[in-house]
Design a protein around this motif. Structure first.
Motif, PDB file in Angstrom:
ATOM      1  N   UNK A  17       0.850  -1.200   0.000  1.00 50.81           N
ATOM      2  CA  UNK A  17       0.000   0.000   0.000  1.00 50.81           C
ATOM      3  C   UNK A  17       0.878   1.239   0.000  1.00 50.81           C
ATOM      4  N   UNK A  18       0.295   2.329  -0.465  1.00 52.14           N
ATOM      5  CA  UNK A  18       0.910   3.651  -0.404  1.00 52.14           C
ATOM      6  C   UNK A  18      -0.120   4.600   0.179  1.00 52.14           C
ATOM      7  N   UNK A  19       0.332   5.560   0.952  1.00 50.70           N
ATOM      8  CA  UNK A  19      -0.598   6.485   1.611  1.00 50.70           C
ATOM      9  C   UNK A  19      -0.066   7.910   1.526  1.00 50.70           C
ATOM     10  N   UNK A  20      -0.836   8.781   0.889  1.00 50.49           N
ATOM     11  CA  UNK A  20      -0.496  10.190   0.738  1.00 50.49           C
ATOM     12  C   UNK A  20      -0.993  10.932   1.988  1.00 50.49           C
ATOM     13  N   UNK A  21      -0.093  11.587   2.714  1.00 47.27           N
ATOM     14  CA  UNK A  21      -0.479  12.278   3.945  1.00 47.27           C
ATOM     15  C   UNK A  21      -0.897  13.701   3.609  1.00 47.27           C
ATOM     16  N   UNK A  22      -2.207  13.897   3.555  1.00 48.60           N
ATOM     17  CA  UNK A  22      -2.760  15.209   3.194  1.00 48.60           C
ATOM     18  C   UNK A  22      -3.657  15.699   4.336  1.00 48.60           C
ATOM     19  N   UNK A  23      -4.759  16.362   4.021  1.00 44.83           N
ATOM     20  CA  UNK A  23      -5.647  16.866   5.049  1.00 44.83           C
ATOM     21  C   UNK A  23      -6.147  15.759   5.970  1.00 44.83           C
ATOM     22  N   UNK A  24      -6.054  15.974   7.262  1.00 39.80           N
ATOM     23  CA  UNK A  24      -6.396  14.937   8.220  1.00 39.80           C
ATOM     24  C   UNK A  24      -5.176  14.245   8.782  1.00 39.80           C
ATOM     25  N   UNK A  25      -4.001  14.544   8.181  1.00 37.50           N
ATOM     26  CA  UNK A  25      -2.742  14.028   8.703  1.00 37.50           C
ATOM     27  C   UNK A  25      -2.696  12.518   8.793  1.00 37.50           C
ATOM     28  N   UNK A  26      -2.025  12.010   9.827  1.00 36.92           N
ATOM     29  CA  UNK A  26      -1.848  10.567  10.008  1.00 36.92           C
ATOM     30  C   UNK A  26      -3.139   9.861  10.429  1.00 36.92           C
ATOM     31  N   UNK A  27      -3.895  10.395  11.405  1.00 41.12           N
ATOM     32  CA  UNK A  27      -5.068   9.655  11.885  1.00 41.12           C
ATOM     33  C   UNK A  27      -6.144   9.423  10.839  1.00 41.12           C
ATOM     34  N   UNK A  28      -6.293  10.348   9.887  1.00 40.34           N
ATOM     35  CA  UNK A  28      -7.370  10.225   8.905  1.00 40.34           C
ATOM     36  C   UNK A  28      -6.943   9.551   7.608  1.00 40.34           C
ATOM     37  N   UNK A  29      -5.665   9.645   7.244  1.00 41.90           N
ATOM     38  CA  UNK A  29      -5.242   9.114   5.948  1.00 41.90           C
ATOM     39  C   UNK A  29      -4.776   7.667   5.997  1.00 41.90           C
TER      40      UNK A  29
END
Length: 359
Positions: A253-265
């Motif tokens: 998996x890949x995860x882009x850290x945008x709005x919501x930071x770590x907890x939401x993304x």
């Protein structure tokens, strides 16, 4: 009779008098054509002027593709560009916010379109914005095949503008991410270039609270003004990640850290029953975040849910292949760091942390 009709026509209102300058729009199009052409790639000639942009998937090398689309904006970061007259990098942010969302699904961004809305069109400002968009497309390897410039007096104040971007990518059937994420996988963080394009309503409030002008020296970035430092463009991770995906396996998996930071993304790529534990001590937090936290009195939990805090992209790799994935990332020009692992999750917050941010 003919004279009276002619006089009525002469005295009638024009579109320009209503605040829309078609000639200015045409002048801008002529100036941006070379910028658009510079983004040509297999599948697109990157010419503008038609009613729609074209892309040839077969010419791009795809056999059985799944299309992946994303759209986004830059948020109130544009307000800093407007207030300071620095317009040549905000377009990079626009592209980045879209193409980074496409690569996380294992797809290659292929083409991009923009929407530029303003109260009063300045061709010079428009060209600077498109210059940034073209640069972002070059960094992502996608073609700029179209866009829209809308002059809307009465809706936007003179000098104000907003941006939206639309990107389409593709992946061969069966290669999309996320896949097979399970307990024990390793989380690998890729550094951000700074704040990227999220949380700027809070950033602007903190700057206002500080009493500093935009042209004041940035305490966290030597040789730059506050505006220049905060307008640092969002990193585009596309080419490095495409190379790593094509040269081996191990990425789940890949995860882009945008709005919501770590907890939401991060939870967006996790299956049921799987959570993560982040090691905050492992994250090298750029000075800008320390300045924001201290100046605004922002708590660590608020920093984690608002900003990327130095990690703009997370790679989730199988434990037995994590070292090989990190080596491929280094060969692709990245500076990867282990920042956690996936854990069993039965309820409560799926993103747990240990340690603390070095703010």
């Amino acid at each position: 009779m003919t004279t009276e009709k002619s006089e009525k026509q002469t005295n009638g209102l024009t579109y320009a008098q209503a605040g829309v300058d078609i000639d200015a729009g045409n002048a801008m199009v002529d100036q941006i054509k070379p910028l658009v052409r510079s983004t040509r790639r297999p599948g697109a000639d990157a010419e503008i002027g038609g009613f729609g942009g074209l892309f040839d998937l077969k010419a791009a090398g795809f056999k059985d593709p799944i299309l992946v689309a994303a759209n986004d904006g830059v948020g109130t970061k544009v307000k800093i560009a407007i207030d300071t007259g620095i317009h040549d990098t905000i377009g990079i942010d626009l592209v980045a916010m879209c193409v980074n969302d496409i690569i996380v699904q294992g797809a290659e961004p292929l083409f991009f379109l923009d929407y530029f809305a303003t109260g009063k069109l300045s061709p010079e400002v428009g060209v600077h914005i498109v210059k940034g968009i073209a640069e972002g497309c070059l960094q992502a390897g996608c073609a700029l095949i179209g866009g829209e410039t809308a002059e809307m007096p009465g809706l936007y104040a003179k000098g104000d503008y907003d941006l939206a971007g639309f990107a389409v990518g593709a992946a061969e059937r069966g290669t999309l991410l996320p896949k097979d994420v399970s307990v024990g996988d390793v989380l690998i963080g890729l550094p951000s270039s700074g704040v990227h394009s999220n949380g700027f309503s809070l950033v602007r409030r903190i700057v206002e609270h500080s009493g500093l002008a935009w042209d004041a020296p940035a305490a966290f970035a030597s040789g730059k003004t506050l505006a220049q430092a905060l307008l640092e463009p969002t990193r585009i991770y596309v080419k490095a990640l495409l190379e790593v995906l094509k040269t081996g396996d191990g990425i789940n998996a890949l995860c882009h850290i945008t709005g919501g930071g770590f907890p939401d993304n991060i939870p967006r790529v996790l299956p049921d029953g799987v959570g993560v534990r982040l090691d905050l001590d492992a994250i090298a937090v750029p000075p800008v975040f320390g300045w924001l936290a201290k100046t605004g009195g922002v708590a660590e939990t608020e920093m984690l849910r608002t900003f990327n805090c130095g990690i703009g992209m997370i790679v989730v790799a199988s434990a037995d292949k994590a070292d090989a994935v990190m080596e491929r990332l280094r060969q692709a020009g990245e500076n990867p760091v282990r920042i956690g692992e996936t854990i069993a999750h039965a309820g409560g917050e799926s993103v747990q942390t240990s340690g603390s941010l070095k703010l």
